[in-house]
Write an enzyme that holds these catalytic residues in place. Structure first.
Site, PDB file in Angstrom:
ATOM      1  N   ASP A  29       0.897  -1.148  -0.089  1.00 51.20           N
ATOM      2  CA  ASP A  29       0.099   0.097   0.138  1.00 51.20           C
ATOM      3  C   ASP A  29       0.806   1.233   0.015  1.00 51.20           C
ATOM      4  O   ASP A  29       0.259   2.385   0.001  1.00 51.20           O
ATOM      5  CB  ASP A  29      -1.089   0.176   1.167  1.00 51.20           C
ATOM      6  CG  ASP A  29      -0.305  -0.246   2.716  1.00 51.20           C
ATOM      7  OD1 ASP A  29      -0.765  -0.813   3.426  1.00 51.20           O
ATOM      8  OD2 ASP A  29       1.028   0.159   2.586  1.00 51.20           O
TER       9      ASP A  29
ATOM     10  N   HIS B 193       6.609  -8.357  -0.626  1.00 54.21           N
ATOM     11  CA  HIS B 193       5.680  -8.832  -1.568  1.00 54.21           C
ATOM     12  C   HIS B 193       5.486  -7.800  -2.669  1.00 54.21           C
ATOM     13  O   HIS B 193       4.333  -7.912  -3.375  1.00 54.21           O
ATOM     14  CB  HIS B 193       4.261  -9.239  -0.734  1.00 54.21           C
ATOM     15  CG  HIS B 193       4.351 -10.419  -0.034  1.00 54.21           C
ATOM     16  ND1 HIS B 193       3.517 -10.349   1.087  1.00 54.21           N
ATOM     17  CD2 HIS B 193       5.414 -11.273   0.366  1.00 54.21           C
ATOM     18  CE1 HIS B 193       3.764 -11.550   2.019  1.00 54.21           C
ATOM     19  NE2 HIS B 193       4.880 -12.111   1.374  1.00 54.21           N
TER      20      HIS B 193
ATOM     21  N   CYS C  26       3.384  -6.658 -17.870  1.00 58.04           N
ATOM     22  CA  CYS C  26       2.896  -7.719 -18.875  1.00 58.04           C
ATOM     23  C   CYS C  26       3.600  -8.952 -18.876  1.00 58.04           C
ATOM     24  O   CYS C  26       4.851  -9.107 -18.938  1.00 58.04           O
ATOM     25  CB  CYS C  26       3.163  -7.094 -20.166  1.00 58.04           C
ATOM     26  SG  CYS C  26       2.264  -8.414 -21.436  1.00 58.04           S
TER      27      CYS C  26
ATOM     28  N   CYS D 236       0.864  -4.599 -26.037  1.00 60.36           N
ATOM     29  CA  CYS D 236       0.785  -5.878 -27.011  1.00 60.36           C
ATOM     30  C   CYS D 236      -0.771  -6.570 -26.903  1.00 60.36           C
ATOM     31  O   CYS D 236      -1.068  -7.741 -27.547  1.00 60.36           O
ATOM     32  CB  CYS D 236       1.742  -6.938 -26.225  1.00 60.36           C
ATOM     33  SG  CYS D 236       1.413  -7.723 -24.861  1.00 60.36           S
TER      34      CYS D 236
HETATM   35  N1  APR Z   1      -3.729  -3.411  15.057  1.00 65.29           N
HETATM   36  C1  APR Z   1      -2.819  -4.267  15.401  1.00 65.29           C
HETATM   37  N2  APR Z   1      -3.015  -5.493  14.636  1.00 65.29           N
HETATM   38  C2  APR Z   1      -3.997  -5.727  13.685  1.00 65.29           C
HETATM   39  C3  APR Z   1      -4.874  -4.655  13.627  1.00 65.29           C
HETATM   40  C4  APR Z   1      -4.758  -3.425  14.184  1.00 65.29           C
HETATM   41  N3  APR Z   1      -5.670  -2.366  13.834  1.00 65.29           N
HETATM   42  N4  APR Z   1      -6.128  -5.180  12.887  1.00 65.29           N
HETATM   43  C5  APR Z   1      -5.628  -6.272  12.392  1.00 65.29           C
HETATM   44  N5  APR Z   1      -4.559  -6.665  13.061  1.00 65.29           N
HETATM   45  C6  APR Z   1      -3.896  -7.982  13.233  1.00 65.29           C
HETATM   46  C7  APR Z   1      -4.638  -9.196  12.869  1.00 65.29           C
HETATM   47  O1  APR Z   1      -5.017  -9.665  14.241  1.00 65.29           O
HETATM   48  C8  APR Z   1      -3.770 -10.404  12.253  1.00 65.29           C
HETATM   49  O2  APR Z   1      -3.099 -11.093  13.076  1.00 65.29           O
HETATM   50  O3  APR Z   1      -3.074  -8.045  11.861  1.00 65.29           O
HETATM   51  C9  APR Z   1      -2.794  -9.326  11.448  1.00 65.29           C
HETATM   52  C10 APR Z   1      -2.970  -9.296   9.855  1.00 65.29           C
HETATM   53  O4  APR Z   1      -2.851 -10.602   9.564  1.00 65.29           O
HETATM   54  P1  APR Z   1      -3.532 -11.104   8.005  1.00 65.29           P
HETATM   55  O5  APR Z   1      -4.641 -10.681   7.486  1.00 65.29           O
HETATM   56  O6  APR Z   1      -2.998 -12.548   7.775  1.00 65.29           O
HETATM   57  O7  APR Z   1      -2.174 -10.034   7.270  1.00 65.29           O
HETATM   58  P2  APR Z   1      -0.818 -10.574   6.799  1.00 65.29           P
HETATM   59  O8  APR Z   1      -0.078 -11.037   8.001  1.00 65.29           O
HETATM   60  O9  APR Z   1      -0.068  -9.235   6.538  1.00 65.29           O
HETATM   61  O10 APR Z   1      -0.720 -11.459   5.588  1.00 65.29           O
HETATM   62  C11 APR Z   1       0.555 -11.979   4.971  1.00 65.29           C
HETATM   63  O11 APR Z   1      -0.857 -12.866   3.247  1.00 65.29           O
HETATM   64  O12 APR Z   1      -2.419 -12.804   1.550  1.00 65.29           O
HETATM   65  C12 APR Z   1      -1.041 -12.582   1.895  1.00 65.29           C
HETATM   66  O13 APR Z   1       0.330 -11.378   0.602  1.00 65.29           O
HETATM   67  C13 APR Z   1      -0.601 -11.171   1.604  1.00 65.29           C
HETATM   68  O14 APR Z   1       1.096  -9.929   2.657  1.00 65.29           O
HETATM   69  C14 APR Z   1       0.013 -10.574   2.710  1.00 65.29           C
HETATM   70  C15 APR Z   1       0.252 -11.874   3.525  1.00 65.29           C
END
Ligand code: APR
Length: 248
Positions: free
Chosen positions: A103, A118, A126, A148
């Site tokens: 992001d 990532h 492409c 293309c």
């Molecule tokens: N503050 C702190 N922690 C938070 C908050 C917040 N406001 N909101 C969510 N979380 C925590 C959740 O509890 C969870 O443990 O952040 C974590 C998010 O975990 P995921 O949704 O699994 O995201 P992430 O760990 O970044 O996923 C890793 O998976 O799908 C792929 O490529 C994608 O980079 C991503 C990778």
């Protein structure tokens, strides 16, 4: 001494502090994470939408999900957690961020040494002819097309694709050198990003985990677990660090 003071002392004492961040750090910027309730993978099956095979087979469909993400990314601004980490870097107390997020919010908050593990959503490629475009060049075009004729793919790492080689090697080096690792907003379920905490720990780093929930790291690798929202905790942590340095 409470956990925030403990974490502040570790960071002040650290000679090479780094952070590993995940989607949870950007939730307060309006970007849902992946695996919490209402997360992206609870609405789109990653097998159907986030693998390189799915993209090759039906790119238009995958772009439906990417378009939804894009609209959120466009509006998102860094929150207090991104801003706090950028401040720690300016203070010489954070030497780099390894982020799983695409992001660009760490960079928008002013962080300079950011490794995009990532990939990035700032450019499109492409996968058929190799041509690369800046996202702005294809603004509002869904799905964006290469000259293309094929549909372009954002330069984010899909499941089944390798981690960019330089991101992989730089992250490994940083983790091996770290004496403090801040792990913020990640469920740590996706490899190989989730090996970073173990590499740092094995090399003697202190691990400070900030998450609203416990993860598999919490009772195995984490030294200080700060439970709650990343924005509030990082903001308070930076305040404590500044007060301690002033009092020295
Ligand atoms: N503050 C702190 N922690 C938070 C908050 C917040 N406001 N909101 C969510 N979380 C925590 C959740 O509890 C969870 O443990 O952040 C974590 C998010 O975990 P995921 O949704 O699994 O995201 P992430 O760990 O970044 O996923 C890793 O998976 O799908 C792929 O490529 C994608 O980079 C991503 C990778």
């Amino acid at each position: 001494m409470d956990l925030l003071d403990q974490a502040a002392d570790i960071i002040i004492k650290g000679k090479f502090n780094i952070a590993l961040t995940g989607a949870g750090i950007s939730v307060e910027s309006g970007i849902p994470d992946f695996r919490s309730k209402g997360g992206l993978w609870t609405r789109y099956d990653p097998e159907e939408y986030a693998t390189i095979e799915a993209f090759r087979r039906y790119p238009e469909r995958v772009w439906e999900m990417i378009k939804e993400m894009d609209e959120l990314l466009e509006k998102a601004e860094p929150n207090k957690a991104h801003i706090g980490l950028a401040e720690l870097e300016r203070m010489g107390l954070l030497h780099g961020i390894i982020t799983q997020n695409v992001d660009n919010l760490h960079q928008k908050a002013g962080s300079k040494n950011v490794i995009e593990y990532h990939g990035t959503s700032r450019t499109l490629s492409c996968i058929w002819c190799g041509k690369r475009y800046k996202k702005e060049e294809k603004k509002g075009e869904y799905p964006p097309k290469c000259e293309c004729g094929k549909i372009l793919k954002p330069d984010i790492v899909f499941f089944g694709e390798p981690i960019p080689a330089d991101a992989m090697s730089r992250s490994f080096e940083m983790a091996a050198r770290a004496d403090t690792l801040l792990v913020i907003g990640t469920s740590a379920v996706v490899a190989p990003a989730n090996t970073i905490p173990s590499i740092a720990k094995r090399n003697g780093a202190k691990v400070i985990e900030i998450n609203k929930e416990r993860t598999w790291l919490t009772d195995s690798i984490t030294d200080v677990f700060l439970q709650g929202s990343a924005g509030e905790i990082v903001d308070e942590l930076v305040k404590r660090i500044k007060n301690k340095i002033r009092a020295e």
